[in-house]
Design a protein around this motif. Structure first.
Motif, PDB file in Angstrom:
ATOM      1  N   ARG A 101       0.542  -1.449  -0.126  1.00 27.60           N
ATOM      2  CA  ARG A 101      -0.220   0.181   0.073  1.00 27.60           C
ATOM      3  C   ARG A 101       0.765   1.355  -0.128  1.00 27.60           C
ATOM      4  O   ARG A 101       0.565   2.446  -0.648  1.00 27.60           O
ATOM      5  CB  ARG A 101      -0.799  -0.076   1.345  1.00 27.60           C
ATOM      6  CG  ARG A 101      -2.342  -0.531   1.280  1.00 27.60           C
ATOM      7  CD  ARG A 101      -3.556  -0.896   0.675  1.00 27.60           C
ATOM      8  NE  ARG A 101      -3.692   0.923   0.436  1.00 27.60           N
ATOM      9  CZ  ARG A 101      -4.474   1.104   1.108  1.00 27.60           C
ATOM     10  NH1 ARG A 101      -4.959   0.204   2.219  1.00 27.60           N
ATOM     11  NH2 ARG A 101      -4.896   2.288   1.476  1.00 27.60           N
ATOM     12  N   CYS A 102       1.758   1.011   0.636  1.00 29.32           N
ATOM     13  CA  CYS A 102       2.723   2.276   0.997  1.00 29.32           C
ATOM     14  C   CYS A 102       3.867   2.347  -0.588  1.00 29.32           C
ATOM     15  O   CYS A 102       4.014   3.824  -0.767  1.00 29.32           O
ATOM     16  CB  CYS A 102       3.424   2.566   2.115  1.00 29.32           C
ATOM     17  SG  CYS A 102       3.020   2.314   3.732  1.00 29.32           S
ATOM     18  N   ALA A 103       3.917   1.407  -1.110  1.00 31.51           N
ATOM     19  CA  ALA A 103       4.711   1.363  -2.105  1.00 31.51           C
ATOM     20  C   ALA A 103       3.880   2.435  -3.515  1.00 31.51           C
ATOM     21  O   ALA A 103       4.283   3.655  -4.675  1.00 31.51           O
ATOM     22  CB  ALA A 103       5.606   0.588  -2.565  1.00 31.51           C
ATOM     23  N   ALA A 104       2.725   1.936  -3.462  1.00 30.36           N
ATOM     24  CA  ALA A 104       2.148   2.066  -4.379  1.00 30.36           C
ATOM     25  C   ALA A 104       1.543   3.882  -4.536  1.00 30.36           C
ATOM     26  O   ALA A 104       1.530   4.540  -5.829  1.00 30.36           O
ATOM     27  CB  ALA A 104       0.608   2.128  -4.373  1.00 30.36           C
ATOM     28  N   VAL A 105       1.165   4.398  -2.796  1.00 30.09           N
ATOM     29  CA  VAL A 105       1.054   5.723  -2.791  1.00 30.09           C
ATOM     30  C   VAL A 105       2.204   6.572  -3.449  1.00 30.09           C
ATOM     31  O   VAL A 105       2.040   7.520  -3.783  1.00 30.09           O
ATOM     32  CB  VAL A 105       0.316   6.211  -1.184  1.00 30.09           C
ATOM     33  CG1 VAL A 105       0.807   7.150  -1.551  1.00 30.09           C
ATOM     34  CG2 VAL A 105      -0.813   5.122  -1.061  1.00 30.09           C
ATOM     35  N   LEU A 106       3.473   5.910  -2.380  1.00 27.92           N
ATOM     36  CA  LEU A 106       4.868   6.357  -3.292  1.00 27.92           C
ATOM     37  C   LEU A 106       5.438   7.147  -4.713  1.00 27.92           C
ATOM     38  O   LEU A 106       5.698   7.734  -4.758  1.00 27.92           O
ATOM     39  CB  LEU A 106       5.770   5.790  -2.234  1.00 27.92           C
ATOM     40  CG  LEU A 106       7.653   6.216  -1.900  1.00 27.92           C
ATOM     41  CD1 LEU A 106       7.191   7.721  -0.943  1.00 27.92           C
ATOM     42  CD2 LEU A 106       8.396   5.445  -1.421  1.00 27.92           C
ATOM     43  N   SER A 107       3.822   6.038  -5.387  1.00 24.81           N
ATOM     44  CA  SER A 107       4.972   6.265  -7.033  1.00 24.81           C
ATOM     45  C   SER A 107       3.611   6.982  -7.694  1.00 24.81           C
ATOM     46  O   SER A 107       3.891   6.897  -8.519  1.00 24.81           O
ATOM     47  CB  SER A 107       5.036   4.675  -7.524  1.00 24.81           C
ATOM     48  OG  SER A 107       5.798   3.824  -6.822  1.00 24.81           O
ATOM     49  N   ALA A 108       2.383   7.307  -6.905  1.00 31.99           N
ATOM     50  CA  ALA A 108       1.123   7.995  -7.178  1.00 31.99           C
ATOM     51  C   ALA A 108       1.600   9.151  -7.416  1.00 31.99           C
ATOM     52  O   ALA A 108       2.695   9.751  -6.841  1.00 31.99           O
ATOM     53  CB  ALA A 108       0.137   7.309  -6.930  1.00 31.99           C
ATOM     54  N   ASP A 109       0.043   9.732  -9.062  1.00 30.93           N
ATOM     55  CA  ASP A 109       0.910  11.232  -9.344  1.00 30.93           C
ATOM     56  C   ASP A 109       1.847  11.957  -9.453  1.00 30.93           C
ATOM     57  O   ASP A 109       2.269  12.694  -8.501  1.00 30.93           O
ATOM     58  CB  ASP A 109       0.558  11.748  -7.889  1.00 30.93           C
ATOM     59  CG  ASP A 109      -1.482  11.382  -7.892  1.00 30.93           C
ATOM     60  OD1 ASP A 109      -1.826  10.900  -8.264  1.00 30.93           O
ATOM     61  OD2 ASP A 109      -1.455  11.618  -6.469  1.00 30.93           O
ATOM     62  N   GLY A 110       2.468  11.134  -9.846  1.00 31.34           N
ATOM     63  CA  GLY A 110       3.958  11.036 -10.223  1.00 31.34           C
ATOM     64  C   GLY A 110       4.859  11.501  -8.663  1.00 31.34           C
ATOM     65  O   GLY A 110       6.498  11.883  -9.535  1.00 31.34           O
ATOM     66  N   GLY A 111       4.936  10.737  -8.121  1.00 28.24           N
ATOM     67  CA  GLY A 111       5.916  10.416  -7.153  1.00 28.24           C
ATOM     68  C   GLY A 111       5.798  10.958  -5.558  1.00 28.24           C
ATOM     69  O   GLY A 111       5.723  12.315  -6.223  1.00 28.24           O
ATOM     70  N   ARG A 112       6.340  10.833  -4.088  1.00 26.77           N
ATOM     71  CA  ARG A 112       6.202  11.169  -3.108  1.00 26.77           C
ATOM     72  C   ARG A 112       7.566  10.862  -2.958  1.00 26.77           C
ATOM     73  O   ARG A 112       8.283  10.458  -3.126  1.00 26.77           O
ATOM     74  CB  ARG A 112       5.192  11.088  -2.588  1.00 26.77           C
ATOM     75  CG  ARG A 112       3.578  11.198  -3.025  1.00 26.77           C
ATOM     76  CD  ARG A 112       2.400  10.646  -2.046  1.00 26.77           C
ATOM     77  NE  ARG A 112       1.506  11.887  -2.314  1.00 26.77           N
ATOM     78  CZ  ARG A 112       0.607  10.837  -3.212  1.00 26.77           C
ATOM     79  NH1 ARG A 112       0.834   9.351  -3.993  1.00 26.77           N
ATOM     80  NH2 ARG A 112      -0.621  11.609  -3.614  1.00 26.77           N
ATOM     81  N   ASP A 113       8.108  11.805  -2.121  1.00 25.02           N
ATOM     82  CA  ASP A 113       8.575  11.732  -0.921  1.00 25.02           C
ATOM     83  C   ASP A 113       8.854  10.710   0.095  1.00 25.02           C
ATOM     84  O   ASP A 113       9.920   9.984   0.318  1.00 25.02           O
ATOM     85  CB  ASP A 113       9.121  13.033   0.189  1.00 25.02           C
ATOM     86  CG  ASP A 113       9.401  14.123  -1.033  1.00 25.02           C
ATOM     87  OD1 ASP A 113      10.193  14.040  -2.285  1.00 25.02           O
ATOM     88  OD2 ASP A 113       8.939  15.639  -1.695  1.00 25.02           O
ATOM     89  N   PHE A 114       7.923  10.682  -0.108  1.00 22.76           N
ATOM     90  CA  PHE A 114       7.336   9.540   2.222  1.00 22.76           C
ATOM     91  C   PHE A 114       5.701   9.738   1.774  1.00 22.76           C
ATOM     92  O   PHE A 114       5.137  10.125   1.589  1.00 22.76           O
ATOM     93  CB  PHE A 114       7.965  10.575   2.953  1.00 22.76           C
ATOM     94  CG  PHE A 114       7.940  11.136   3.768  1.00 22.76           C
ATOM     95  CD1 PHE A 114       6.428  11.197   4.852  1.00 22.76           C
ATOM     96  CD2 PHE A 114       8.205  12.584   3.513  1.00 22.76           C
ATOM     97  CE1 PHE A 114       6.182  12.383   5.355  1.00 22.76           C
ATOM     98  CE2 PHE A 114       7.582  13.712   3.706  1.00 22.76           C
ATOM     99  CZ  PHE A 114       6.861  13.668   4.890  1.00 22.76           C
ATOM    100  N   VAL A 115       5.320   8.271   2.728  1.00 28.48           N
ATOM    101  CA  VAL A 115       4.262   8.086   2.563  1.00 28.48           C
ATOM    102  C   VAL A 115       4.730   7.342   4.302  1.00 28.48           C
ATOM    103  O   VAL A 115       4.907   6.693   4.331  1.00 28.48           O
ATOM    104  CB  VAL A 115       4.006   6.561   1.755  1.00 28.48           C
ATOM    105  CG1 VAL A 115       2.292   6.427   2.263  1.00 28.48           C
ATOM    106  CG2 VAL A 115       3.991   7.481   0.283  1.00 28.48           C
ATOM    107  N   VAL A 116       2.614   7.866   4.977  1.00 30.09           N
ATOM    108  CA  VAL A 116       3.163   7.331   6.525  1.00 30.09           C
ATOM    109  C   VAL A 116       1.653   6.802   6.620  1.00 30.09           C
ATOM    110  O   VAL A 116       1.057   7.298   6.034  1.00 30.09           O
ATOM    111  CB  VAL A 116       3.584   8.433   7.067  1.00 30.09           C
ATOM    112  CG1 VAL A 116       3.502   8.309   8.491  1.00 30.09           C
ATOM    113  CG2 VAL A 116       4.366   9.449   6.534  1.00 30.09           C
ATOM    114  N   PRO A 117       1.829   5.473   7.294  1.00 25.97           N
ATOM    115  CA  PRO A 117       0.851   4.661   7.048  1.00 25.97           C
ATOM    116  C   PRO A 117       0.031   5.140   8.213  1.00 25.97           C
ATOM    117  O   PRO A 117       1.005   5.117  10.075  1.00 25.97           O
ATOM    118  CB  PRO A 117       0.613   3.380   6.968  1.00 25.97           C
ATOM    119  CG  PRO A 117       1.806   3.798   7.571  1.00 25.97           C
ATOM    120  CD  PRO A 117       2.838   4.331   7.237  1.00 25.97           C
TER     121      PRO A 117
END
Length: 254
Positions: A101-117
């Motif tokens: 789940r976190c990896a999918a969000v990290l890569s979505a929308d052009g990419g993010r710096d980090f994801v916090v669940p």
């Protein structure tokens, strides 16, 4: 995306097997990297005899505490080519879909710096640890608006330099280094992030863990951070415990 779950470990013999098995059970492949911090309960010996449970382990020559051990585990993961690091504790466990789940969000929308669940406590307490989805630097002057468990791109970790030993209070082996880490992330402008509003990380609450003394260290922590980051908009009640803004909520209301 190659993900390394970085795990400081000290006197975690009763629980570390559960954490390592939860890493192996991830639906997105992930590997554990451990820094063993001079345990005296058999943790090191137990882990050493089970190399199939992790991709890398180092034992600190001297006790380095939370920040130093997390950095040592991160060094192993980065040297092994990991694209992202998930910060974890040896006495907790991951939901099977946590990394996916976190990896999918990290890569979505052009990419993010980090994801916090979100995280779910269990043991002596039963609350959900939430994080703000739109934090600003002003939110950091009383309490970290994000929890310390996150999937972080290696570029972010390397640019910020990991956890700082300067943020460890004298007399403690760890108190709020994650708080200071997030401050440096914000000051570096690495704030393209997302929060997964579902508990994907499970925090075991038990006697003896470092977080039990966090309230006692709060005022001293704020005093130290005022010196490290005098440019933040600290207020007169920044050192008051409990903080006005908490990122926790009762379970069932996530």
């Amino acid at each position: 995306m190659k993900v390394g779950v970085i795990i400081p470990a000290r006197n975690a013999r009763p629980w570390i097997g559960e954490m390592l098995e939860s890493v192996r059970a991830q639906t997105h492949p992930a590997q554990a990297y451990l820094a063993e911090d001079r345990s005296d309960d058999g943790t090191f010996e137990w882990v050493r005899e089970r190399p199939e449970l992790y991709a890398g382990m180092a034992r600190n020559r001297v006790r380095r505490g939370w920040a130093g051990s997390l950095n040592a585990a991160a060094k192993l993961a980065l040297a092994d080519g990991c694209d992202a690091l998930f910060t974890a504790s040896a006495d907790d466990r991951l939901h099977p879909d946590c990394i996916a789940r976190c990896a999918a969000v990290l890569s979505a929308d052009g990419g993010r710096d980090f994801v916090v669940p979100y995280a779910q406590q269990f043991g002596e307490a039963d609350v959900v640890q939430a994080s703000l989805p739109d934090a600003t630097i002003e939110d950091f002057v009383q309490w970290p608006p994000l929890i310390d468990k996150a999937l972080i791109r290696r570029e972010v970790w390397e640019q910020v330099g990991g956890y700082s030993p300067k943020a460890t209070l004298p007399g403690s082996y760890g108190s709020a280094e994650d708080w200071e880490f997030w401050i440096r992330v914000w000051k570096a402008g690495l704030t393209r992030y997302a929060v997964v509003e579902q508990p994907l990380y499970f925090v075991r609450v038990h006697p003896g863990q470092l977080s039990h003394d966090r309230g006692e260290w709060h005022a001293a922590t704020v005093g130290l951070f005022r010196k490290l980051h005098p440019d933040l908009p600290w207020t007169a009640d920044s050192g008051v415990w409990p903080p006005r803004h908490r990122t926790t909520k009762r379970s069932g209301h996530a």
